[in-house]
Scaffold this active site. Structure first.
Site, short mmCIF file in Angstrom:
data_model
loop_
_atom_site.label_atom_id
_atom_site.label_comp_id
_atom_site.label_asym_id
_atom_site.label_seq_id
_atom_site.Cartn_x
_atom_site.Cartn_y
_atom_site.Cartn_z
N HIS A 1 0.82 -1.22 0.00
CA HIS A 1 0.00 0.00 0.00
C HIS A 1 0.85 1.27 0.00
O HIS A 1 0.32 2.37 -0.06
CB HIS A 1 -1.03 -0.02 1.14
CG HIS A 1 -0.50 0.37 2.49
ND1 HIS A 1 -0.06 -0.54 3.42
CD2 HIS A 1 -0.37 1.59 3.07
CE1 HIS A 1 0.32 0.11 4.51
NE2 HIS A 1 0.14 1.40 4.33
N ASP B 1 0.16 -7.56 2.16
CA ASP B 1 0.66 -6.18 2.06
C ASP B 1 2.18 -6.17 2.06
O ASP B 1 2.82 -5.86 3.06
CB ASP B 1 0.08 -5.34 3.20
CG ASP B 1 0.15 -3.85 2.93
OD1 ASP B 1 0.67 -3.49 1.85
OD2 ASP B 1 -0.30 -3.07 3.78
N SER C 1 4.16 3.28 7.77
CA SER C 1 3.82 2.12 6.94
C SER C 1 5.00 1.67 6.11
O SER C 1 5.80 2.49 5.65
CB SER C 1 2.68 2.47 5.98
OG SER C 1 1.46 2.46 6.65
#
Length: 236
Positions: free
Chosen positions: A43, A88, A182
């Site tokens: 992502h 992910d 992230s």
């Protein structure tokens, strides 16, 4: 990272910052795993992505900082969810290999998985306040623990019990990854065991640990992609 402190300038030579050619804002972290490859979250993908290595302070340059662009980006081909959040993970091949230096060195892939109770380190240039949009000039670090997966399942519907993820944090709250962290690494015993995938809003809440892609389960995929096998699928 909320509840942390400035990382030691020498403890994160594998930590990279991802931004784009149109914005200098660091939107994600990542980890250098060899001279040519960076591991991060799917992502975190953007058009015109840039990778900065060897960085500590955004304002005071390390003399050995390097910037790279991708030669290729590789994702799991067999995601169940349309947004790919169930797998992910992304590998970025750098257009030019980096030279290892004082502040640039790779992190090892995990030789074994780590269980509940393992103490691990998180790091990144993400938000340091749960209430305000405060982003630090330097990466922040802190220690958290791998906790039972059942704490994460009700919070994140895309991480079923059999998903290849780790649940990690501090159950009483206060220390956590946050916006901008992230894709960054979860480091346990000097190896990358997790990739920051998702968390609760606001960060660091009581009984709301965050979810990390479990790198150990993807070792084979990672090694195959690096070796040039582009048809390899991720574990189910």
């Amino acid at each position: 990272v909320v509840g942390g402190d400035e990382c030691n300038i020498n403890e994160h030579p594998f930590l990279v910052a991802l931004y784009t050619s149109t914005s200098s804002t660091i939107h994600c972290g990542g980890a250098l795993i060899n001279r040519e490859w960076v591991l991060t979250a799917a992502h975190c993908d953007r058009r015109n992505i840039r990778i900065k290595l060897g960085m500590h302070s955004k304002n005071i340059r390390n003399e050995d900082e390097q910037i790279r662009v991708p030669r290729g980006k590789y994702f799991c081909l067999n995601t169940k969810f349309p947004n790919g959040l169930d797998k992910d993970i992304m590998l970025i091949r750098l257009r030019r290999p980096v030279t290892y230096s004082t502040h640039i060195a790779p992190v090892s892939l995990p030789s074994r998985s780590r269980g509940v109770g393992s103490r691990c380190r998180i790091m990144g240039w993400g938000k340091i306040s749960t209430t305000e949009d405060t982003y630090p000039d330097v990466p922040h670090c802190t220690n958290i623990f791998i906790v039972k997966h059942k704490w994460c399942e009700p919070l994140y519907p895309w991480v079923p019990a059999d998903s290849r993820t780790l649940c990690a944090g501090i159950l009483k709250g206060g220390r956590d990854t946050c916006h901008g962290d992230s894709g960054g690494p979860l480091i346990c015993n000097g190896q990358i065991q997790g990739i920051v995938a998702g968390g609760s809003e606001p960060c660091g809440q009581h009984l709301k640990p965050a979810v990390y892609t479990k790198v150990f389960d993807y070792n084979n995929w990672i090694q195959n992609i690096i070796a040039g096998n582009r048809t390899v699928t991720c574990p189910p």
